[in-house]
Design an enzyme around this catalytic site. Structure first.
Site, PDB file in Angstrom:
ATOM      1  N   HIS A 121      11.139   1.871  -7.341  1.00 22.33           N
ATOM      2  CA  HIS A 121      10.286   1.060  -8.216  1.00 22.33           C
ATOM      3  C   HIS A 121       8.802   1.367  -8.038  1.00 22.33           C
ATOM      4  O   HIS A 121       7.988   1.026  -8.905  1.00 22.33           O
ATOM      5  CB  HIS A 121      10.553  -0.445  -8.005  1.00 22.33           C
ATOM      6  N   ASP A 151      17.282   1.845  -4.891  1.00 23.37           N
ATOM      7  CA  ASP A 151      15.814   1.769  -4.902  1.00 23.37           C
ATOM      8  C   ASP A 151      15.189   2.753  -3.922  1.00 23.37           C
ATOM      9  O   ASP A 151      14.280   2.409  -3.159  1.00 23.37           O
ATOM     10  CB  ASP A 151      15.344   0.348  -4.600  1.00 23.37           C
ATOM     11  N   SER A 225       5.517  -1.822  -0.263  1.00 26.87           N
ATOM     12  CA  SER A 225       6.827  -1.317  -0.662  1.00 26.87           C
ATOM     13  C   SER A 225       6.904   0.190  -0.421  1.00 26.87           C
ATOM     14  O   SER A 225       5.997   0.933  -0.790  1.00 26.87           O
ATOM     15  CB  SER A 225       7.085  -1.598  -2.147  1.00 26.87           C
TER      16      SER A 225
END
Length: 466
Positions: A121, A151, A225
């Site tokens: 993402h 992911d 992230s």
């Protein structure tokens, strides 16, 4: 003379008492001595021991020093062309405009020649990806491959020198309560470090039950992230992925993709260009007090098999409906996330030792994992299969399941219109693949109606209720 003897005895006892009291209270090891680090034990040496009064502090400096230079800043630039239909209609103006969007995150260098792992993402829909190292050097990155389901994305930069990198640890071996560091490079501020402990393992935050996260209380915020979760030796045990928060900022828990799973995906992308998924070939659910009562089984932990897929490794090994899987190799299986998390680290044709309970007895059988594409699932007279690469390219899709055959008498009259259609969602839940669809169906009663959104063979979007 007798009186003198009594006086002497009293004096002797007084002296002994005084000396003993001094030794007990004021001597080096006495209660009132200046030596505060000693603890007097009244039991013999075989039962008592000296206990330190303060815990030894955990030193994170070495792990932090090793990791901060391996965590990078990831800048995602996406450009889209937009038009203004009002200007076109009234003024004939057809000039398209370029709109640029920028997203940021973190990544981890995993090899000295510039391979970097991050979240999918973080770089999704990127037109251009820029990597900034902790020493402020910047490079354009090439996207090697992605796995949207887990992911994970793999990038590559070409640097003039050998790069520092993080080594992988065995994430299956980490323990709840173990100290960890979360390292990110948000907003291009150079690497930042936070500390915490592992709060839980095999956490499932996805409705499909596919993912299996490590949960920590190390502070992770947007921009982190794709960063590293490392142990106190600086070894990679996870890729920080998300937080659980009503505000969007850190509020107590963060989640990381286990390093064993990330490593397997990365190796697949490097070697095959796509992710090779092995399938055990069973459908069912995890046990708990309520489920065990309904099923009439005494066990409250493990994975209860409701169905065994045809031609699967599970069927060939002799697994049956009603068996309870409690271990895969040396990994205990208490939840569905335990099972899916471990199987996702394996490839087709890998062999797994399955320990299960049948009729109150533990049994062990070897199961050879099969390819996911070989399987189909059936519900309400619709047999479904995963879409292949040709379907993905034709309809520009990266997910969905195809209607393979129809045995539902009520739908037979529409067979020509439905066969080959690709289901995109079921009751507003994304139909990613057979695994997710099977889980959706497992939570439905046979008499329950369901709404399906699909694309037909002409590429038209339609909905049906069955």
């Amino acid at each position: 003379m007798k009186r003198f003897s009594n006086l002497f005895l009293v004096s002797l006892l007084s002296g002994v008492t005084t000396l003993g009291a001094y030794k007990l209270l004021f001597d080096n090891n006495g209660y009132l001595s200046g030596n505060k680090n000693s603890v007097v034990t009244l039991a013999s040496n075989s039962y008592g021991r000296q206990v330190g009064l303060s815990a030894e502090p955990v030193d994170f400096t070495e792990a932090a020093e090793k990791t901060i230079h391996t965590v990078v800043h990831v800048k995602n630039v996406s450009r889209t062309t937009i038009s203004n239909p009002i200007l076109e209609y009234f003024y004939g103006y057809k000039g398209d405009q370029q709109q640029e969007q920028i997203g940021t995150g973190s990544g981890v260098i995993i090899s000295e020649d510039g391979y970097i792992v991050t979240n999918n993402h973080v770089i999704k829909d990127a037109t251009e990806i820029e990597i900034t190292l902790n020493n402020k050097k910047s490079y354009k990155a090439k996207l090697i491959g992605t796995d949207s389901k887990m992911d994970i994305a793999l990038l590559k930069i070409d640097a003039s020198e050998k790069l520092p990198y993080t080594t992988f640890a065995n994430s299956d071996s980490v323990k709840i309560g173990e100290w960890v560091l979360a390292v990110g490079n948000p907003y291009n501020l150079t690497s930042t470090v936070t500390a915490g402990i592992i709060s839980a393992k095999a956490r499932n935050l996805d409705t499909s039950g596919i993912q299996s996260f490590i949960q920590t209380d190390a502070a992770v915020n947007p921009g982190n992230s794709g960063g590293a979760l490392v142990n106190t030796r600086g070894e990679l045990i996870g890729i920080n992925t998300m937080i659980s928060s009503p505000t969007g900022s850190y509020a107590g828990y963060s989640f990381a993709i286990p390093s064993n799973l990330a490593r397997k995906i990365i190796e697949d992308l490097m070697e095959f260009g796509n992710v090779q998924r092995g399938v055990l070939g069973v459908e069912g659910g995890e046990l708990n007090a309520l489920a065990s009562k309904e099923l009439g089984v005494p066990e409250t932990e493990g994975f209860y098999i409701k169905k065994v897929s045809k031609k699967s490794g599970a069927e060939k090994a002799g697994l049956e409906k009603g068996d309870i899987i409690i271990k895969l190799d040396d990994q205990n299986i208490n939840t569905y996330a335990d099972l899916s998390g471990y199987i996702n680290t394996k490839r087709p044709n890998n062999k797994v030792q399955v320990t299960f309970i049948r009729d109150g007895k533990n049994k062990v059988v070897p199961v050879v994992l099969s390819k996911n594409e070989f399987f189909s699932t059936e519900f309400k007279g619709l047999e479904l299969e995963n879409i292949d690469d040709a379907d993905k390219n034709k309809f520009h899709l990266d997910y969905g399941v195809k209607i393979k055959s129809i045995t539902n008498e009520n739908l037979k009259q529409y067979q020509e219109e439905l066969l080959g259609n690709i289901i995109l969602s079921i009751d507003n839940v994304k139909a990613k693949d057979l695994e997710t669809v099977s889980k959706i169906f497992n939570n439905k009663e046979s008499n329950q109606s369901i709404r399906m959104e699909m694309i037909n063979k002409k590429g038209q979007l339609i909905q049906i209720i069955i």
